[in-house]
Motif scaffolding. Structure first.
Motif, short mmCIF file in Angstrom:
data_model
loop_
_atom_site.label_atom_id
_atom_site.label_comp_id
_atom_site.label_asym_id
_atom_site.label_seq_id
_atom_site.Cartn_x
_atom_site.Cartn_y
_atom_site.Cartn_z
N GLU A 1 -12.26 -1.94 -2.58
CA GLU A 1 -12.89 -1.73 -3.87
C GLU A 1 -13.04 -3.06 -4.61
O GLU A 1 -14.07 -3.32 -5.24
N SER B 1 -11.09 2.02 1.44
CA SER B 1 -11.76 3.19 2.01
C SER B 1 -12.06 2.97 3.49
O SER B 1 -12.48 1.88 3.90
N ASP C 1 -3.97 -2.13 -9.19
CA ASP C 1 -4.25 -1.28 -8.03
C ASP C 1 -5.71 -1.42 -7.61
O ASP C 1 -6.60 -1.64 -8.44
N THR D 1 -8.55 0.29 -4.35
CA THR D 1 -8.73 1.32 -3.32
C THR D 1 -9.29 0.71 -2.04
O THR D 1 -10.21 -0.11 -2.09
N CYS E 1 0.85 -1.20 0.00
CA CYS E 1 0.00 0.00 0.00
C CYS E 1 0.88 1.24 0.00
O CYS E 1 1.92 1.27 0.67
N GLN E 2 0.44 2.26 -0.74
CA GLN E 2 1.21 3.49 -0.81
C GLN E 2 1.22 4.22 0.53
O GLN E 2 2.22 4.84 0.89
N GLU F 1 -9.14 7.47 1.80
CA GLU F 1 -8.87 6.36 0.89
C GLU F 1 -7.37 6.20 0.69
O GLU F 1 -6.64 7.18 0.64
N THR G 1 -4.44 3.71 -1.68
CA THR G 1 -4.29 2.84 -2.85
C THR G 1 -3.31 1.72 -2.54
O THR G 1 -2.20 1.97 -2.07
N CYS G 2 -3.74 0.50 -2.81
CA CYS G 2 -2.89 -0.67 -2.60
C CYS G 2 -2.70 -1.38 -3.94
O CYS G 2 -3.49 -1.23 -4.88
N THR G 3 -1.64 -2.19 -4.02
CA THR G 3 -1.29 -2.89 -5.26
C THR G 3 -1.05 -4.37 -4.98
O THR G 3 -0.34 -4.71 -4.03
#
Length: 361
Positions: free
Chosen positions: A86, A103, A99, A101, A37-38, A55, A57-59
């Protein structure tokens, strides 16, 4: 048992190798997964004027040489805050990534003391056309911490907002309290924001122009005060505004709470006016003095008019001296005072003479 797992893994690997394109020259990498995750430590803004949503963003990535199906699950125990993904399933080819999301949604006014840990775990569920055995499952995880952002909100309260009237050198004490409506302990300060302007006009502040106090979340300060001293010389009456501002020490963007108090400066008696303190006489006293003066003036006019009337009647009648007889004098003394002459004095002709006298005045 261990031998059986190794044997099964070897068989599956050989079968997968058969599914690889014939042109692949490099050594195939085993099935696997990566996740990151960023932002691993997000903050949730719960200010009453904002939406409590954050939120990140993860990868998820497939580092293997095979087509994979990957599932992502969350570990979360937050009560006041919901965590949502997401997507939670992914189909990725060799060395592909995607990627998604995450939340976090909560409530406003949550305390800044709250924080929650979270973990995302990615697991390989299928490799190619084959279901990946649970015993051979490959997974990866990433952890983070969600915290509540601190915000400041203060409320200044001055119970007596009336105008203060001051003469030269007078002092007044302005008492106040302030409340912490933020979500964390806050060092709140109250300042006379226009103190420079007031000092230029001659005002002084013996105790300083600000106070500060640590106030607990949802708490109220002790009763504080600031002293204002009027100029030593006041040439003329004037009106000023003293502006009190309370602000948060936690949040520079928080709006200040402001209250203005009016100061009425009054010039001393020596500075002008009627002198002798007459400018301090109130309206009712002036009316009373005016009534007394009018009554005295009317009495003087009446006395003058009466005197002129008597003089005119005396001048208009001849002097007659009757013969004096002792018996008549004795009878007059016995009969007493005859008031009929007063009736003649205030006869209708006498009224006309009064009118003439007042007309002359």
């Amino acid at each position: 048992m261990q031998f059986t797992r190794l044997l099964g893994l070897a068989v599956i690997t050989m079968m997968l190798c058969c599914l690889l394109p014939a042109s692949t020259a490099q050594t195939p990498s085993a099935p696997g997964v990566e996740i990151d995750c960023q932002e691993k430590n997000p903050e949730l803004d719960v200010h009453p004027l904002n939406d409590p949503v954050v939120e990140i963003t993860c990868t998820v990535k497939n580092p293997s040489s095979f087509q994979e199906s990957i599932s992502v699950e969350k570990e979360w125990d937050g009560i006041e805050i919901d965590m949502m993904l997401e997507e939670d399933t992914f189909d990725l080819g060799p060395d592909e990534e995607e990627d998604f999301t995450v939340s976090f949604t909560g409530q406003t006014r949550l305390s800044a003391e709250l924080s929650y840990d979270f973990t995302l775990t990615a697991t390989v569920t299928n490799v190619g056309m084959l279901d990946w055995p649970e015993a051979l499952a490959t997974n990866a995880s990433v952890s983070g911490d969600l915290s509540i952002a601190t915000y400041g909100m203060v409320d200044l309260e001055i119970s007596d907002k009336s105008t203060r009237t001051m003469a030269e050198g007078d002092e007044v004490r302005i008492s106040f309290q302030f409340q912490n409506n933020g979500n964390d302990e806050d060092k709140i300060s109250v300042t006379i924001s226009n103190s420079a302007e007031l000092e230029q006009a001659g005002f002084q502040f013996p105790g300083g122009t600000f106070v500060a106090e640590d106030v607990a979340e949802d708490g109220v300060s002790t009763v504080r005060e600031l002293v204002i001293r009027a100029p030593s010389e006041v040439a003329e009456d004037a009106r000023y505004q003293v502006i009190f501002q309370a602000e948060s020490g936690n949040d520079d963007d928080a709006p200040v709470s402001e209250i203005s108090i009016s100061i009425q400066l009054e010039a001393s008696a020596s500075a002008g006016g009627l002198g002798g303190g007459l400018e301090e006489v109130d309206k009712d006293t002036l009316v009373m003095y005016g009534s007394i003066g009018a009554a005295v003036l009317f009495g003087l006019i009446f006395i003058i008019a009466l005197a002129r009337t008597l003089r005119r009647r005396a001048n208009s009648q001849p002097v007659y001296v009757p013969p004096v007889e002792m018996e008549d004098e004795i009878e007059d003394e016995d009969e007493g005072l005859d008031l009929s002459e007063l009736d003649d004095l205030f006869s209708e002709d006498g009224d006309d003479e009064f009118d003439d006298v007042f007309a002359d005045l």
